[in-house]
Design a protein around this motif. Structure first.
Motif, PDB file in Angstrom:
ATOM      1  N   THR A 177     -36.921 -24.158 -14.419  1.00 28.59           N
ATOM      2  CA  THR A 177     -36.441 -23.863 -13.063  1.00 28.59           C
ATOM      3  C   THR A 177     -35.041 -23.279 -13.114  1.00 28.59           C
ATOM      4  O   THR A 177     -34.724 -22.311 -12.404  1.00 28.59           O
ATOM      5  CB  THR A 177     -36.461 -25.160 -12.214  1.00 28.59           C
TER       6      THR A 177
ATOM      7  N   GLU B  66     -40.235 -24.082  -6.082  1.00 29.31           N
ATOM      8  CA  GLU B  66     -41.223 -25.150  -6.216  1.00 29.31           C
ATOM      9  C   GLU B  66     -41.532 -25.797  -4.853  1.00 29.31           C
ATOM     10  O   GLU B  66     -42.668 -26.159  -4.582  1.00 29.31           O
ATOM     11  CB  GLU B  66     -40.645 -26.189  -7.191  1.00 29.31           C
TER      12      GLU B  66
ATOM     13  N   ASP C  41     -42.407 -20.743  -9.372  1.00 31.68           N
ATOM     14  CA  ASP C  41     -42.089 -22.047  -9.959  1.00 31.68           C
ATOM     15  C   ASP C  41     -43.165 -23.060  -9.566  1.00 31.68           C
ATOM     16  O   ASP C  41     -43.221 -23.509  -8.428  1.00 31.68           O
ATOM     17  CB  ASP C  41     -40.708 -22.521  -9.484  1.00 31.68           C
ATOM     18  N   GLU C  42     -44.036 -23.366 -10.503  1.00 33.07           N
ATOM     19  CA  GLU C  42     -45.117 -24.341 -10.338  1.00 33.07           C
ATOM     20  C   GLU C  42     -46.002 -24.069  -9.116  1.00 33.07           C
ATOM     21  O   GLU C  42     -46.153 -24.933  -8.240  1.00 33.07           O
ATOM     22  CB  GLU C  42     -44.527 -25.764 -10.267  1.00 33.07           C
TER      23      GLU C  42
HETATM   24 MG   LIG Z   1     -38.810 -27.191 -12.806  1.00 37.51          MG
END
Ligand SMILES: [Mg+2]
Ligand SMILES: Nc1ncnc2c1ncn2[C@@H]1O[C@H](COP(=O)(O)OP(=O)(O)OP(=O)(O)O)[C@@H](O)[C@H]1O
Length: 251
Positions: A60, A104, A176-177
């Motif tokens: 991240t 995220e 991010d994810e």
């Molecule tokens: Mg992360």
């Protein structure tokens, strides 16, 4: 295993910026905490790169550094996107330069409908995909265009977050994810859209705990471990290398 990419053969890399997105010797801190400890990697135009590593490895932080967010503080290094030096830019300038970060938490804006979330993104010039094109890619969003964004399901919110990035004229999508907390069938749906986005020529960096799914989608992979790069190669190499997966991905 390809341990740490060797830039010594290409000392002019930073100034010649050979790849589409180049991170060169990036060091990043949160306050006194030294997190990203001199990483260099390239992302080629039109490819999907899986940026992987264990919890806390710095994935991240790397995405936020590229997107020029206020934190972390990038103290050293160069970041190039299509011959523009991002390292001198603020986050809004990096956004205009073509970076689309999908964080995220998805960051859907409360009180706004699906459509208003998309229109807000288009206030920033230059405008990217039209609403019709976005709704073609994500029919669920079209059906729910008047619904408040934060009331969407998790999967639909992820679609909105991706659509909002595409509503601007981006060159690189940083995810991010994107699969976090989503049912496999929704992951399948989002994966199909990522393939379509790739076919449109957009370059993608995907960070994902579901490393196998990310590697199956990706062309290449970079693996981080405590803020350093421990692998840079093809996604297939990672899938085939059980030792590497066990050591750095715990899979
Ligand atoms: Mg992360
Ligand atoms: N705002 C912050 N302030 C201080 N330290 C931070 C901050 N954000 C992250 N860190 C630290 O930086 C390191 C890298 O964090 P990062 O969020 O980049 O990891 P990650 O690879 O994305 O992990 P995960 O897979 O858990 O999301 C961790 O040790 C984390 O505790």
């Amino acid at each position: 295993m390809n341990v740490k990419p060797d830039f010594s053969k290409n000392a002019n890399m930073a100034s010649t910026a050979p790849a589409f997105l180049s991170v060169y010797d990036m060091h990043a801190y949160y306050g006194e905490s030294y997190i990203i400890q001199g990483i260099s990697f390239n992302v080629h135009e039109g490819e999907i790169l899986a940026l992987l590593g264990r919890n806390g490895a710095g994935k991240t932080t790397t995405l936020r550094g590229i997107a020029r967010m206020d934190a972390p503080q990038v103290t050293h290094g160069e970041i190039w996107l299509d011959h523009q030096h991002l390292h001198t830019m603020k986050s809004h300038q990096a956004a205009v330069a073509g970076i689309g970060l999908v964080p995220e938490d998805r960051s859907i804006i409360p009180g706004l409908t699906v459509e208003e979330n998309l229109q807000l993104a288009q206030i920033v010039e230059p405008i990217g995909w039209t609403l019709d094109r976005l709704y073609d890619l994500f029919p669920r969003l079209g059906e729910r265009r008047k619904q408040e964004g934060v009331t969407l399901s998790g999967g639909e919110q992820q679609m909105l977050a991706i659509a909002r990035a595409l509503a601007r004229d981006i060159k690189v999508l940083l995810l991010d994810e994107p699969y976090e907390g989503l049912a496999p069938v929704i992951v399948d749906e989002i994966e199909k859209t990522l393939i379509h986005i790739k076919e449109q020529g957009i370059t993608t960096v995907i960070v994902e705990q579901n490393a196998v799914r990310a590697l199956e989608l990706a062309d290449r992979s970079v693996i981080l471990d405590t803020g350093s790069i421990v692998f840079d190669g093809t996604a297939a190499e990672v899938l085939e290398n059980a030792e590497l997966r066990a050591e750095y991905l715990a899979i």
